[in-house]
Design an enzyme around this catalytic site. Sequence first.
Site, PDB file in Angstrom:
ATOM      1  N   GLY A  48       1.301  -0.909   0.276  1.00 56.60           N
ATOM      2  CA  GLY A  48      -0.125  -0.088   0.065  1.00 56.60           C
ATOM      3  C   GLY A  48       0.871   0.948   0.171  1.00 56.60           C
ATOM      4  N   GLN A  53       2.587   9.751   1.511  1.00 57.40           N
ATOM      5  CA  GLN A  53       3.890   8.986   1.545  1.00 57.40           C
ATOM      6  C   GLN A  53       4.832  10.217   0.418  1.00 57.40           C
ATOM      7  OE1 GLN A  53       2.281   5.208   2.485  1.00 57.40           O
ATOM      8  NE2 GLN A  53       4.327   4.660   3.425  1.00 57.40           N
ATOM      9  N   CYS A  94       6.522  -0.367   7.022  1.00 58.23           N
ATOM     10  CA  CYS A  94       6.102   0.214   6.272  1.00 58.23           C
ATOM     11  C   CYS A  94       6.916   0.724   5.246  1.00 58.23           C
ATOM     12  CB  CYS A  94       5.297   1.144   7.108  1.00 58.23           C
ATOM     13  SG  CYS A  94       4.936   2.974   6.505  1.00 58.23           S
ATOM     14  N   LEU A  95       6.805   1.374   4.373  1.00 60.73           N
ATOM     15  CA  LEU A  95       7.602   2.251   3.483  1.00 60.73           C
ATOM     16  C   LEU A  95       8.698   3.601   3.441  1.00 60.73           C
ATOM     17  CD1 LEU A  95       5.772   1.719   0.078  1.00 60.73           C
ATOM     18  CD2 LEU A  95       7.802  -0.127   1.084  1.00 60.73           C
ATOM     19  N   HIS A 136      -3.485  -0.291   7.953  1.00 64.01           N
ATOM     20  CA  HIS A 136      -2.448   1.075   8.125  1.00 64.01           C
ATOM     21  C   HIS A 136      -2.639   1.878   7.493  1.00 64.01           C
ATOM     22  CE1 HIS A 136       1.989   0.246   7.472  1.00 64.01           C
ATOM     23  NE2 HIS A 136       1.800   1.140   6.747  1.00 64.01           N
ATOM     24  N   GLU A 137      -3.125   1.590   6.067  1.00 59.16           N
ATOM     25  CA  GLU A 137      -3.925   3.449   4.696  1.00 59.16           C
ATOM     26  C   GLU A 137      -4.635   4.124   5.306  1.00 59.16           C
ATOM     27  OE1 GLU A 137      -1.644   3.680   2.574  1.00 59.16           O
ATOM     28  OE2 GLU A 137      -1.035   1.540   3.193  1.00 59.16           O
ATOM     29  N   HIS A 140      -2.324   6.398   7.972  1.00 57.19           N
ATOM     30  CA  HIS A 140      -1.415   6.989   7.432  1.00 57.19           C
ATOM     31  C   HIS A 140      -2.488   8.830   7.364  1.00 57.19           C
ATOM     32  CE1 HIS A 140       2.587   5.418   6.574  1.00 57.19           C
ATOM     33  NE2 HIS A 140       1.955   4.030   5.924  1.00 57.19           N
TER      34      HIS A 140
HETATM   35 NI    NI Z   1       3.654   2.390   5.562  1.00 51.72          NI
END
Ligand code: NI
Length: 170
Positions: A48, A53, A94-95, A136-137, A140
């Site tokens: 995701g 991000q 997480c990225l 998770h999204e 964010h």
């Molecule tokens: Ni993330």
Amino acid sequence: MAILRITKHGEPILKKVSVPLAYEALRPDLPRLLKDMWTTMYAVKGVGLAAPQVGLNLRLSVVDARPEGKAQRLVLINPEIVAGEGVMFEEEGCLSLPGVFARIKRYARVRIRALDARGRPFEMEGAGLLARAFQHEVDHLDGKLFIDHLSFAEKLKVLSLIKDLRRDWT
Ligand code: NI
């Protein structure tokens, strides 16, 4: 088509609550933005990617949890978790926190409500990885990272690890 820079833990935008996306106003720019977000997410093998991000304060995320190994591209505009049940305790990453993984508690199944890429409202249920990605999204978009779910002691440990990892982040 472009690979966008992914913001990292410590950058203020990741802590901000993102503003609702005005679909009609953004419609002309959306196809290009979504294309870039998909390209960026797949380039780093993410599940995701949320707009903050890539430096944008907007309630928009893309998710592909690849059920049964096949692509399933989901665009989530102004997503909300409308129901959740059960508990899972799985390792998450997480990225925006490369190299950091921790087990955190999530609902095992959730129902999400959002607009799709064409601005049409939809609801969808997700379990397992997809349920985790939805939660998770939405986090964010509310200015939260998965490590914010850790206990104080666990978070301290992660923060000291981040100090070391940060040197390699771009
Ligand atoms: Ni993330």
